[in-house]
Write an enzyme that holds these catalytic residues in place. Structure first.
Site, PDB file in Angstrom:
ATOM      1  CD  GLU A 104      -2.716  -1.273   2.305  1.00  0.00           C
ATOM      2  OE1 GLU A 104      -2.885  -0.548   3.123  1.00  0.00           O
ATOM      3  OE2 GLU A 104      -3.497  -2.154   2.321  1.00  0.00           O
ATOM      4  CD  GLU A 122      -4.493  -8.595   1.705  1.00  0.00           C
ATOM      5  OE1 GLU A 122      -5.084  -7.550   2.282  1.00  0.00           O
ATOM      6  OE2 GLU A 122      -3.082  -8.052   1.633  1.00  0.00           O
TER       7      GLU A 122
HETATM    8  C1  XIL Z   1      -5.869  -6.626   8.154  1.00  0.00           C
HETATM    9  C2  XIL Z   1      -6.206  -8.177   9.290  1.00  0.00           C
HETATM   10  O1  XIL Z   1      -6.925  -8.896   8.541  1.00  0.00           O
HETATM   11  C3  XIL Z   1      -6.789  -7.574  10.592  1.00  0.00           C
HETATM   12  O2  XIL Z   1      -6.684  -8.745  11.347  1.00  0.00           O
HETATM   13  C4  XIL Z   1      -5.996  -6.503  11.044  1.00  0.00           C
HETATM   14  O3  XIL Z   1      -6.651  -5.914  12.261  1.00  0.00           O
HETATM   15  C5  XIL Z   1      -5.966  -5.305   9.938  1.00  0.00           C
HETATM   16  O4  XIL Z   1      -5.226  -5.712   8.732  1.00  0.00           O
HETATM   17  N1  XIL Z   1      -5.153  -5.039   3.644  1.00  0.00           N
HETATM   18  C6  XIL Z   1      -3.842  -5.841   4.076  1.00  0.00           C
HETATM   19  C7  XIL Z   1      -3.955  -6.628   5.061  1.00  0.00           C
HETATM   20  O5  XIL Z   1      -3.003  -5.675   3.427  1.00  0.00           O
HETATM   21  O6  XIL Z   1      -2.928  -6.857   5.820  1.00  0.00           O
HETATM   22  C8  XIL Z   1      -5.319  -6.202   6.154  1.00  0.00           C
HETATM   23  O7  XIL Z   1      -5.298  -7.034   7.385  1.00  0.00           O
HETATM   24  C9  XIL Z   1      -6.583  -5.969   5.229  1.00  0.00           C
HETATM   25  C10 XIL Z   1      -6.206  -4.822   4.357  1.00  0.00           C
END
Ligand code: XIL
Length: 329
Positions: free
Chosen positions: A136, A246
């Site tokens: 990001e 994701e």
């Molecule tokens: C999220 C996790 O799933 C949560 O448990 C945590 O509290 C916050 O992060 N994008 C990403 C991930 O790259 O690392 C994030 O994961 C969700 C959004």
């Protein structure tokens, strides 16, 4: 008649990678219940460390690394012959509190990040197959996100991060990972331009991860297969691999409709098909079962965004991607 093959078997037959991001808490939450582990190894051929390798959970104190959770997930993946994805070496979120309180100089920060990446990527050099090196780095308006890494090193922090990862994990595939880059939009254009600059500078980057959290607040992660496919194709044309890293599919409170789970299934299937038809061979969901989603307890989205329900029963979304793979076998 449909076969009894699992998702993993069909993925293997198709040379496709189907994974799940797993928080260590899921392993801990069900210590006596092997369902999570069984489902993971039966149905998925890849696993991502969802939180355990983020700097915050990993480094409770400046000189202390706690690798227990990360080791548990990484070793589970290795033992079960899964592709292991390390997430993530550098992100502006989930940093430790002591780090936020630290009054560093630019040079100190650079040395710190180098040491962090060398330590973490080095530890898993023969276990982690794919790294989300930087997560990001681009803001929603397409500008470079003004993170602590950017403030100290400028855009070159990405070059350095990939080079440091490559120093110690030369066999791993090194990825840039971001959200809202699934279709043609200003942020995706900015990421495309950033990746082009990195490649022009000879940075050792292998691929781009499209997060694909398909939520009402992320309008560009809900677009149709043609837009998603065309966007994958243009990243591929840069010479990079592309993976969906994701994925989850949730709806807003005003989007409650009767066949919501069918709609969700169709979207998973559409994205996997767009992926496969455009040279992307990996789809990773952000969790295994609905009880383990990061979207639990949120008022603004439905909390059943995954392939398995809270009891690990396969949902229509599971059947949809399984059927797609079966039809391509
Ligand atoms: C999220 C996790 O799933 C949560 O448990 C945590 O509290 C916050 O992060 N994008 C990403 C991930 O790259 O690392 C994030 O994961 C969700 C959004």
């Amino acid at each position: 008649m449909s076969s009894e093959k699992t998702l993993r078997e069909l993925a293997d037959e198709n040379d496709v990678t189907i994974g799940a991001g797993v928080p260590a808490r899921s392993f801990r939450q069900y210590p006596d219940d092997p369902t999570l582990a069984q489902t993971l190894k039966r149905e998925f051929n890849a696993i991502t460390t969802a939180n355990a390798l983020k700097m915050g959970p990993l480094r409770p104190e400046r000189k202390v690394y706690d690798f227990d959770d990360a080791d548990a997930i990484v070793n589970f993946g290795v033992e079960n012959d899964m592709t292991v994805r390390g997430h993530t070496l550098l992100w502006h979120k989930q940093t430790p509190e002591w780090f936020l309180a630290w009054d560093y100089t630019d040079d100190q920060l650079e040395a710190f990040v180098r040491d962090h990446i060398h330590t973490v990527a080095g530890r898993y050099h023969d276990k982690v197959d794919v790294w989300d090196v930087v997560n990001e780095a681009v803001a929603d308006d397409g500008s470079m996100r003004e993170t602590m890494w950017y403030e100290a090193m400028g855009e070159a922090y990405l070059d350095k991060a990939f080079e440091w990862a490559n120093d110690v994990a030369p066999n791993a595939d090194l990825y840039y990972n971001d959200y809202e880059i699934a279709s043609d939009n200003d942020k995706a254009d900015a990421v495309y331009d950033l990746l082009q600059r990195l490649l022009d500078r000879g940075v050792p980057i292998d691929g781009v991860g499209i997060q694909m959290h398909s939520l009402p607040s992320y309008q560009h992660s809900r677009e149709g297969p043609e837009a998603v496919g065309a966007n994958i194709r243009r990243f591929k044309d840069l010479g990079l691999d592309v993976q969906v890293t994701e994925m989850d599919v949730a709806y807003g409170p005003d989007e409650e409709f009767d066949d919501r789970l069918e709609h969700q299934a169709q979207y998973y299937r559409d994205v996997l098909e767009a992926c496969l038809d455009n040279g992307c061979d990996t789809l990773i969901t952000w969790g295994v079962h609905d009880a383990g989603t990061w979207l639990q307890n949120r008022y603004d989205v439905t909390s059943d965004p995954l392939l398995f329900d809270e009891n690990f029963n396969p949902k229509p979304a599971y059947d949809a991607i399984r059927d797609l793979l079966e039809s391509r076998s």
